[in-house]
Write a protein that holds these residues in place. Sequence first.
Motif, PDB file in Angstrom:
ATOM      1  N   ALA A 201      -5.291 -17.233   6.692  1.00 25.26           N
ATOM      2  CA  ALA A 201      -5.547 -15.823   6.207  1.00 25.26           C
ATOM      3  C   ALA A 201      -4.137 -15.334   5.725  1.00 25.26           C
ATOM      4  O   ALA A 201      -3.185 -15.695   6.225  1.00 25.26           O
ATOM      5  N   SER A 202      -4.031 -14.331   5.067  1.00 23.12           N
ATOM      6  CA  SER A 202      -2.860 -13.736   4.645  1.00 23.12           C
ATOM      7  C   SER A 202      -2.849 -12.179   5.094  1.00 23.12           C
ATOM      8  O   SER A 202      -4.104 -11.443   5.116  1.00 23.12           O
ATOM      9  N   LEU A 203      -1.803 -11.814   5.730  1.00 21.53           N
ATOM     10  CA  LEU A 203      -1.650 -10.507   6.348  1.00 21.53           C
ATOM     11  C   LEU A 203      -0.708  -9.830   5.917  1.00 21.53           C
ATOM     12  O   LEU A 203       0.478 -10.304   5.437  1.00 21.53           O
ATOM     13  N   SER A 204      -0.591  -8.402   6.256  1.00 23.02           N
ATOM     14  CA  SER A 204       0.451  -7.573   6.112  1.00 23.02           C
ATOM     15  C   SER A 204       0.858  -7.152   7.196  1.00 23.02           C
ATOM     16  O   SER A 204      -0.079  -6.488   7.904  1.00 23.02           O
ATOM     17  N   VAL A 205       2.019  -7.402   7.589  1.00 22.10           N
ATOM     18  CA  VAL A 205       2.465  -6.862   9.079  1.00 22.10           C
ATOM     19  C   VAL A 205       3.827  -6.089   9.107  1.00 22.10           C
ATOM     20  O   VAL A 205       4.619  -6.015   7.925  1.00 22.10           O
ATOM     21  N   ASP A 206       3.924  -5.447  10.148  1.00 19.81           N
ATOM     22  CA  ASP A 206       5.285  -4.472   9.967  1.00 19.81           C
ATOM     23  C   ASP A 206       6.483  -5.171  10.534  1.00 19.81           C
ATOM     24  O   ASP A 206       7.610  -4.806  10.131  1.00 19.81           O
ATOM     25  N   ASP A 207       6.066  -6.424  11.258  1.00 15.66           N
ATOM     26  CA  ASP A 207       7.129  -7.088  11.698  1.00 15.66           C
ATOM     27  C   ASP A 207       7.040  -8.820  12.136  1.00 15.66           C
ATOM     28  O   ASP A 207       6.234  -8.816  12.971  1.00 15.66           O
ATOM     29  N   ALA A 208       7.481  -9.330  11.047  1.00 19.03           N
ATOM     30  CA  ALA A 208       6.728 -10.591  11.191  1.00 19.03           C
ATOM     31  C   ALA A 208       7.335 -11.644  12.437  1.00 19.03           C
ATOM     32  O   ALA A 208       6.933 -12.719  12.613  1.00 19.03           O
ATOM     33  N   ALA A 209       8.369 -10.854  12.949  1.00 14.13           N
ATOM     34  CA  ALA A 209       9.120 -11.786  14.062  1.00 14.13           C
ATOM     35  C   ALA A 209       8.291 -12.397  15.153  1.00 14.13           C
ATOM     36  O   ALA A 209       8.277 -13.508  15.745  1.00 14.13           O
ATOM     37  N   ASP A 210       7.380 -11.452  15.611  1.00 16.49           N
ATOM     38  CA  ASP A 210       6.451 -11.636  16.703  1.00 16.49           C
ATOM     39  C   ASP A 210       5.174 -11.780  16.625  1.00 16.49           C
ATOM     40  O   ASP A 210       4.109 -11.640  17.505  1.00 16.49           O
ATOM     41  N   VAL A 211       4.625 -12.093  15.151  1.00 24.03           N
ATOM     42  CA  VAL A 211       3.222 -11.694  14.917  1.00 24.03           C
ATOM     43  C   VAL A 211       2.178 -12.596  15.565  1.00 24.03           C
ATOM     44  O   VAL A 211       1.215 -12.426  15.954  1.00 24.03           O
ATOM     45  N   ALA A 212       2.718 -14.094  15.872  1.00 23.12           N
ATOM     46  CA  ALA A 212       1.770 -14.986  16.440  1.00 23.12           C
ATOM     47  C   ALA A 212       1.410 -14.652  17.834  1.00 23.12           C
ATOM     48  O   ALA A 212       0.411 -14.533  18.314  1.00 23.12           O
ATOM     49  N   ALA A 213       2.581 -14.109  18.551  1.00 21.98           N
ATOM     50  CA  ALA A 213       2.236 -13.708  20.151  1.00 21.98           C
ATOM     51  C   ALA A 213       1.398 -12.396  19.753  1.00 21.98           C
ATOM     52  O   ALA A 213       0.354 -12.313  20.827  1.00 21.98           O
ATOM     53  N   ARG A 214       1.453 -11.510  19.026  1.00 19.30           N
ATOM     54  CA  ARG A 214       0.536 -10.294  18.917  1.00 19.30           C
ATOM     55  C   ARG A 214      -0.692 -10.605  18.642  1.00 19.30           C
ATOM     56  O   ARG A 214      -1.749  -9.969  19.227  1.00 19.30           O
ATOM     57  N   LEU A 215      -0.916 -11.737  17.811  1.00 16.71           N
ATOM     58  CA  LEU A 215      -2.249 -12.101  17.523  1.00 16.71           C
ATOM     59  C   LEU A 215      -2.802 -12.815  18.728  1.00 16.71           C
ATOM     60  O   LEU A 215      -4.165 -12.644  18.959  1.00 16.71           O
ATOM     61  N   GLU A 216      -2.066 -13.739  19.278  1.00 14.35           N
ATOM     62  CA  GLU A 216      -2.655 -14.310  20.446  1.00 14.35           C
ATOM     63  C   GLU A 216      -2.971 -13.657  21.828  1.00 14.35           C
ATOM     64  O   GLU A 216      -3.461 -13.899  22.585  1.00 14.35           O
ATOM     65  N   GLU A 217      -2.426 -12.293  21.760  1.00 16.85           N
ATOM     66  CA  GLU A 217      -3.008 -11.231  22.821  1.00 16.85           C
ATOM     67  C   GLU A 217      -4.320 -10.852  22.412  1.00 16.85           C
ATOM     68  O   GLU A 217      -4.988 -10.458  23.295  1.00 16.85           O
ATOM     69  N   ARG A 218      -4.940 -11.137  21.375  1.00 15.05           N
ATOM     70  CA  ARG A 218      -6.290 -10.636  21.097  1.00 15.05           C
ATOM     71  C   ARG A 218      -7.070 -11.702  21.913  1.00 15.05           C
ATOM     72  O   ARG A 218      -6.885 -12.792  21.577  1.00 15.05           O
ATOM     73  N   PHE A 219      -8.205 -11.221  22.629  1.00 15.46           N
ATOM     74  CA  PHE A 219      -9.138 -12.036  23.137  1.00 15.46           C
ATOM     75  C   PHE A 219      -9.835 -13.030  21.998  1.00 15.46           C
ATOM     76  O   PHE A 219     -10.255 -12.271  20.776  1.00 15.46           O
ATOM     77  N   GLY A 220      -9.764 -14.296  22.119  1.00 11.89           N
ATOM     78  CA  GLY A 220     -10.446 -15.167  21.179  1.00 11.89           C
ATOM     79  C   GLY A 220      -9.645 -15.722  20.107  1.00 11.89           C
ATOM     80  O   GLY A 220     -10.093 -16.111  19.116  1.00 11.89           O
ATOM     81  N   VAL A 221      -8.446 -15.247  20.069  1.00 11.89           N
ATOM     82  CA  VAL A 221      -7.712 -15.657  19.013  1.00 11.89           C
ATOM     83  C   VAL A 221      -6.348 -16.750  19.475  1.00 11.89           C
ATOM     84  O   VAL A 221      -5.910 -16.446  20.689  1.00 11.89           O
ATOM     85  N   SER A 222      -6.244 -17.692  19.174  1.00  5.95           N
ATOM     86  CA  SER A 222      -5.590 -18.685  19.604  1.00  5.95           C
ATOM     87  C   SER A 222      -4.950 -19.846  18.561  1.00  5.95           C
ATOM     88  O   SER A 222      -5.187 -19.952  17.300  1.00  5.95           O
ATOM     89  N   GLU A 223      -4.058 -20.697  18.937  1.00  3.48           N
ATOM     90  CA  GLU A 223      -3.334 -21.575  18.080  1.00  3.48           C
ATOM     91  C   GLU A 223      -2.690 -21.132  16.653  1.00  3.48           C
ATOM     92  O   GLU A 223      -2.984 -21.541  15.644  1.00  3.48           O
ATOM     93  N   VAL A 224      -2.094 -19.899  16.788  1.00  8.63           N
ATOM     94  CA  VAL A 224      -1.539 -19.361  15.586  1.00  8.63           C
ATOM     95  C   VAL A 224      -0.328 -19.876  15.205  1.00  8.63           C
ATOM     96  O   VAL A 224       0.847 -20.277  15.920  1.00  8.63           O
ATOM     97  N   GLU A 225      -0.179 -20.291  13.823  1.00 10.69           N
ATOM     98  CA  GLU A 225       1.122 -20.770  13.197  1.00 10.69           C
ATOM     99  C   GLU A 225       1.166 -19.696  12.050  1.00 10.69           C
ATOM    100  O   GLU A 225       0.235 -19.557  11.157  1.00 10.69           O
ATOM    101  N   VAL A 226       2.401 -19.487  11.953  1.00 12.47           N
ATOM    102  CA  VAL A 226       2.642 -18.260  11.081  1.00 12.47           C
ATOM    103  C   VAL A 226       3.854 -19.003   9.724  1.00 12.47           C
ATOM    104  O   VAL A 226       4.615 -19.666   9.982  1.00 12.47           O
TER     105      VAL A 226
END
Length: 102
Positions: free
Chosen positions: A70-95
């Motif tokens: 997916a392509s996302l627009s984010v306010d800060d790319a520094a910790d986007v993987a961690a923020r996505l993985e905080e969501r229930f059901g989202v894992s193995e995030v590579e940015v």
Amino acid sequence: MSTKSSDGSAVRRQPVGVTCTVSVPRNAAGDLETGVRDKLGGADGVDGVDDVDLQGIRPGLNDLTVTVSASLSVDDAADVAARLEERFGVSEVEVELRTGPP
């Protein structure tokens, strides 16, 4: 592209590409892509889900597990993987940071 933060200062949106695994409940409203967009778009700091490519689906008893690019627009790319993985059901995030449009 930029927007205003709550204190009035400009916030620059950053385009990023992500590859991840998302579990979508079978009884979720809409189609599978809508379920993925809702999961990713609900993460803190994600301003928009611009493009979704469903790459693989594994059916489960109560959900469908999808490999997503997916392509996302984010306010800060520094910790986007961690923020996505905080969501229930989202894992193995590579940015992948992007310097231009997807």
